[in-house]
Design an enzyme around this catalytic site. Structure first.
Site, PDB file in Angstrom:
ATOM      1  CB  CYS A 138     -20.159 -52.109  -6.608  1.00 24.83           C
ATOM      2  SG  CYS A 138     -18.831 -50.919  -6.363  1.00 24.83           S
ATOM      3  CG  HIS A 167     -25.504 -50.673  -9.076  1.00 27.88           C
ATOM      4  ND1 HIS A 167     -25.100 -51.317  -7.920  1.00 27.88           N
ATOM      5  CD2 HIS A 167     -24.406 -50.004  -9.530  1.00 27.88           C
ATOM      6  CE1 HIS A 167     -23.815 -51.046  -7.699  1.00 27.88           C
ATOM      7  NE2 HIS A 167     -23.383 -50.250  -8.658  1.00 27.88           N
ATOM      8  CD  GLU A 220     -29.331 -49.826 -12.339  1.00 34.52           C
ATOM      9  OE1 GLU A 220     -28.760 -48.776 -11.979  1.00 34.52           O
ATOM     10  OE2 GLU A 220     -29.676 -50.717 -11.541  1.00 34.52           O
ATOM     11  CE  LYS A 238     -25.369 -48.536  -4.720  1.00 31.01           C
ATOM     12  NZ  LYS A 238     -26.355 -49.504  -5.248  1.00 31.01           N
ATOM     13  CG  HIS A 295     -21.761 -47.657  -4.201  1.00 31.18           C
ATOM     14  ND1 HIS A 295     -21.837 -48.939  -3.698  1.00 31.18           N
ATOM     15  CD2 HIS A 295     -21.551 -47.804  -5.531  1.00 31.18           C
ATOM     16  CE1 HIS A 295     -21.686 -49.806  -4.677  1.00 31.18           C
ATOM     17  NE2 HIS A 295     -21.515 -49.136  -5.801  1.00 31.18           N
ATOM     18  CG  PHE A 309     -14.530 -50.206 -10.574  1.00 33.33           C
ATOM     19  CD1 PHE A 309     -15.474 -49.326 -11.040  1.00 33.33           C
ATOM     20  CD2 PHE A 309     -13.389 -49.697  -9.985  1.00 33.33           C
ATOM     21  CE1 PHE A 309     -15.295 -47.967 -10.931  1.00 33.33           C
ATOM     22  CE2 PHE A 309     -13.199 -48.334  -9.861  1.00 33.33           C
ATOM     23  CZ  PHE A 309     -14.146 -47.472 -10.335  1.00 33.33           C
TER      24      PHE A 309
END
Lengths: 396, 322
Positions: A153, A286, A297, A318, A323, A382
Site C-alpha cells: 500500500c 495513511h 500511526e 480513506k 483503500h 504489508f
C-alpha cells in the site's frame, strides 16, 4: 516541481480533478455495496468502486487498471500543459506503483480456464504488473525508463519518491509518477481472510473503527526539474522536497505496534527535505481505519514530531475513498498539493467517537481552512513497508 | 567523473530449471542458513521455494561480505526485482478462492500474492530496517533493482544496499508464456541472485568481489542502443574499452547484437546461460561476469538485458578485488 495532477477515484470516475477535490472536502463518501464481483459468500460487502461506464471502460481495454491509469495520466499531462512535441523522450520517464497490476484480467483467465476458447480470448497481455508502465511509456513516448514499483500500500508513494530522486540526480527532466489498482476478488478475499475489512463503514482514528474498505483508482503527478518547469513557464503546484522508505522488519501483515518504520521514514523524509517538524502544516495520514494501523500511526507521529504532533492538522481520506492499494499514496500526495493550492484541509469523515489512543488533531468531519506551506504524506503497507513524501508549497 | 560501486558480496540460490544445482544441495545450504538465523534469534518460517531462494541468496551475500546479522538499524536497504515469480502462487491462491469461496482464501498464502513479500521477508529475517523497494520489470526486474540501489548509494542515502532478483518459474507461467510468445520456457524452478553493494568511499575495510562502474536503462524503439550508450557514459568508458559482452535476454539476440554493435562495442558476445531466469537473469549475468573476470580485474564486461515490454538495461562490471 509538480506541474500536473490526474486523479481517477470512485468520487470522480471520469477523472475530473475539481470534482474529486470538492467531494473530498465536502465529506462525501463513495463507499457502498461492491458490484464488481459477487460478495455473497463473504461476511463483508462494502467497498468504493469506480463507475465503469463513466470511466469509459469498454472494447479492447477490459482491464480497469489500464483504463484508470490511461485517464489519470492523460489528465495529468493536460493539467501540466506540456505539449508532447516539446519533450525530449530520452529525458522523460515513468514510474508506476501498483500492487495488483492486471489482476482482474488474471482472475478472468482463471475463471475461464476450463473453457479453452473463452480462456484464450482473455487479453493476458494486460495482466503483468509492468504492463501499465509499458503502456503509458509507449502512449506518451517517454523513453528514459518505465519502472514499476510494488511495495504494497506504499507503492504510489514510493513511485513518486523514486521519480523525484531520478530528477534530483539529473537522470531526467520530466517524470510521470503515481499509482493504480483496481478492486478485485483476489485482494478482497485475502483481506477478508485476515479479518481486516469493515462490515459497514470506514472510521479512521475513531474508537469504534471496525476495519478498512477496499477501493480503487489511479493518480499521477507530472514532476519536472526546476529548470525544465521554469524554461516553459509552467505553473507549479508544489515541490516534492523529500522522500524516504523504511522497513518495519517485524511482520508480514501487521505493522510495528509503535510505528518504528513509519517514524523512521517520516524523520528521514523531513531531513531529506530540510524541514523542521514544526514547519509541517498538514499531514495526510495513511489512516486505514484498522485498529493497529491508526494506533501505530498516532505513535509514529508523536515520535517524529514530538509535542508538535498535537498542534498539526492530520487527516485521512480513506473514509471517503476506501483503500486504493497502490493508488492510495499517489491520491493522497495529490490531496496534499490541492490543500496547498486552496488552503483547505480535507476532513477525516466518520470520526464521531475519538479514540483516546488516537489523541491528535485529525480534522474530524469538516474541512478546515488553513495555509499549508509544507505537508507530509504517509503510507504504510504489508510487509512492513513505510514511505513518506515531504511536500513544499510553491513560493507565493 | 564515474561513480563506481563495490560489490562486496553476492549469493546465488537455484533449484530446478536448466543447469541449476541439485535440490539436495539447495536444501542443505538453506538448512544451514536457517540454523544460523535461528541461533541469532530469528525464527523464520517460509511458505514457498521462492522465499527460500531469496533468503538463501541474501544470507550468502551478507556472509561473503562479512556482515553480521541481525543488523537492527537503518544502514542496509533492500531493492529486489520480482515479478513472474509470484504468478503461480497467485493463480493457485485464486483457484482455491473460486473453488471454496472464503474458506479457500489462505491467510498464510495471501501475502505471497504480492511481490514485495520477498523483500519484506528478507528485512524481517535479517532485521534490515533501511530502504525497502520491489521492482517489477519482467526480465529486467533485477536490473531495475540494481539501478535503484545504485541511485541510493550514489546519492549518499544509505551506506549499503542489497540488490538483486528472484523468480519462481511455475509450469503454468511457462505454458502461458509459450502460448503468448511461442518461446520455449524451459523446466520449472526457482532462482535468486543478490548482491551487497557499497560505495567506494564506505569505511568498511572488507574486500570486494567486483565493481559496478555504470548502469542505465531505456525504453522505446532504440532501447538497447540507448541503454548501452548511456551506461558507457555513466561509466565514463569508450566502447572500445569493453572486453566482453554478456546478454541476458529472452528476446531475439540478433536485434540485441546489432544494437550493441551500433554503439561501437566490438567485444565478443556471449548469451548468458541464466537468461531463462527472468527477474533473476540480469543479476545472475552480472555474477557470471564478475566470476569470469576474477583473475583479470582490469577486464570490463558489459551486461545487457532487455524485456519485451519495458525496454533495456545495461551495466558495466568487472570482477576481482579492484
Amino acid at each position: 516541481m509538480v506541474t500536473g495532477l490526474g486523479v481517477v477515484s470512485p468520487l470522480n470516475s471520469e477523472g475530473d480533478l475539481e470534482r474529486f477535490w470538492t467531494s473530498v472536502c465536502a465529506g462525501e463518501t463513495a463507499l457502498g455495496e461492491i458490484r464488481a464481483f459477487d460478495t455473497s459468500r463473504y461476511p463483508y460487502h462494502v467497498g468504493a468502486e469506480i463507475d465503469r461506464e463513466r470511466l469509459g471502460l469498454s472494447g479492447a481495454t477490459r482491464e480497469p487498471a489500464w483504463r484508470m491509469a490511461e485517464v489519470a495520466c492523460a489528465r495529468a499531462l493536460t493539467h501540466a500543459g506540456i505539449p508532447p512535441s516539446t519533450l525530449d523522450p530520452r529525458r522523460a520517464g515513468i514510474v508506476v506503483g501498483t500492487v495488483l497490476g492486471g489482476t482482474t484480467t488474471g482472475e478472468q483467465y482463471i475463471r475461464a480456464e476450463s473453457r479453452e476458447r473463452e480462456r484464450d480470448a482473455v487479453p493476458l497481455a494486460q495482466y503483468p504488473l509492468r504492463a501499465v508502465a509499458a503502456l503509458l511509456a509507449r502512449k506518451m513516448g517517454f523513453a528514459a525508463c518505465a519502472l514499476t514499483v510494488s511495495t504494497a500500500c506504499a507503492s504510489g508513494t514510493d513511485a513518486i519518491g523514486l521519480a523525484y530522486r531520478r530528477i534530483a540526480s539529473g537522470g531526467a527532466d520530466v517524470m510521470m509518477a503515481g499509482g493504480v489498482d483496481a478492486l478485485c476478488e483476489l485482494a478482497f478475499s485475502g483481506f477478508a481472510a485476515l479479518k481486516a475489512l469493515t462490515t459497514d463503514t470506514v472510521r479512521p482514528f475513531s474508537r469504534n473503527r471496525t476495519g478498512l474498505a477496499l477501493g480503487e483508482g489511479a493518480a499521477f503527478l507530472v514532476l519536472e526539474s526546476a529548470q525544465a518547469a521554469a524554461r516553459r513557464g509552467a505553473s507549479v503546484l508544489g515541490e516534492i522536497a523529500g522522500y524516504a522508505s523504511r522497513a518495519d522488519a517485524v511482520h508480514l501483515t501487521a505493522p510495528h505496534r509503535e510505528g518504528r518504520g513509519l517514524a523512521a521514514a517520516a524523520a528521514a523524509a523531513l531531513r531529506d527535505g530540510g524541514f523542521r517538524p514544526d514547519a509541517i502544516d498538514y499531514v495526510s495520514a495513511h489512516g486505514t481505519g484498522t485498529t493497529y494501523n491508526d494506533a501505530m500511526e498516532t505513535i509514529a507521529l508523536k515520535t517524529v514530531l514530538g509535542n508538535y504532533a498535537h498542534r498539526v492538522a492530520i487527516s485521512s481520506i480513506k473514509g471517503a475513498l476506501g483503500h486504493a492499494f497502490g493508488a492510495a499514496g499517489a491520491i493522497e500526495a495529490a490531496t496534499c498539493l490541492l490543500a496547498m493550492r486552496d488552503g483547505i484541509i480535507p476532513p477525516t469523515i466518520n470520526l464521531e467517537e475519538p479514540d483516546p489512543a488516537c489523541d491528535l488533531d485529525f480534522v474530524p468531519n469538516r474541512a478546515r481552512q488553513a495555509t499549508v506551506r509544507a505537508a507530509l504524506s504517509l503510507s504504510a503497507g504489508f510487509g512492513g513497508q513505510n514511505a513518506v513524501l515531504a511536500i513544499r508549497a510553491p513560493a507565493p | 567523473m564515474s561513480h563506481p560501486l563495490r560489490l562486496v558480496g553476492f549469493g546465488i540460490a537455484r533449484t530446478g530449471g536448466d543447469g541449476a544445482e541439485e535440490t539436495g544441495g539447495f536444501a542443505d545450504r538453506l538448512s544451514a542458513a536457517l540454523s544460523v538465523l535461528s541461533r541469532a534469534g530469528a525464527h523464520v518460517r517460509l511458505v514457498h521455494s521462492i522465499e527460500e531462494a531469496a533468503l538463501l541468496a541474501t544470507h550468502d551475500a551478507l556472509r561473503l561480505a562479512g556482515v553480521r546479522t541481525p543488523l537492527g538499524d537503518n544502514d542496509i536497504g533492500v531493492a529486489l526485482g520480482v515479478e513472474e515469480g509470484i504468478d503461480g502462487i497467485k493463480a493457485q491462491y485464486y483457484r482455491d478462492v473460486v473453488k471454496d469461496g472464503p474458506l479457500g482464501a489462505s491467510p498464510i498464502v495471501f501475502p505471497l500474492t504480492t511481490p514485495n513479500t520477498l523483500a519484506a521477508r528478507i528485512s524481517i529475517a535479517f532485521d534490515l530496517r533501511g530502504e525497502n523497494v520491489t521492482l517489477c520489470g519482467g526480465t529486467l526486474s533485477g536490473a531495475h533493482a540494481l539501478g535503484r540501489a545504485m541511485e541510493v548509494l550514489r546519492d549518499g542515502r544509505a551506506p549499503a544496499m542489497l540488490a538483486g532478483g528472484a523468480t519462481f518459474l511455475s509450469r503454468e507461467f511457462l505454458d502461458a508464456l509459450s502460448r503468448v510468445s511461442g518461446s520455449e520456457g524451459g523446466p520449472p524452478g526457482c532462482a535468486a541472485c543478490v548482491f551487497l553493494l557499497r560505495t567506494q568511499a564506505s569505511t568498511d575495510t572488507g574486500g570486494a568481489v567486483g565493481q559496478i562502474l555504470g548502469y542505465a536503462e531505456a525504453v522505446g524503439a532504440t532501447d538497447v542502443r540507448d541503454a548501452v550508450h548511456a551506461c558507457l557514459q555513466d561509466a565514463v568508458l569508450a566502447p572500445s574499452q569493453v572486453r566482453s559482452v554478456r546478454v541476458a535476454s529472452a528476446c531475439d539476440p540478433r536485434v540485441l547484437v546489432e544494437s550493441i554493435r551500433g554503439v561501437g562495442v566490438e567485444a565478443p558476445m556471449l548469451r548468458s546461460p541464466s537468461a531463462c531466469w527472468h527477474s533473476a537473469s540480469f543479476p545472475l549475468a552480472v555474477a557470471e561476469a564478475i566470476g569470469q573476470d576474477a583473475d583479470m580485474p582490469r577486464d570490463l564486461t558489459l551486461v545487457v538485458g532487455s524485456d519485451c515490454l519495458v525496454g533495456a538495461a545495461a551495466a558495466v562490471v568487472r570482477g576481482g578485488g579492484c
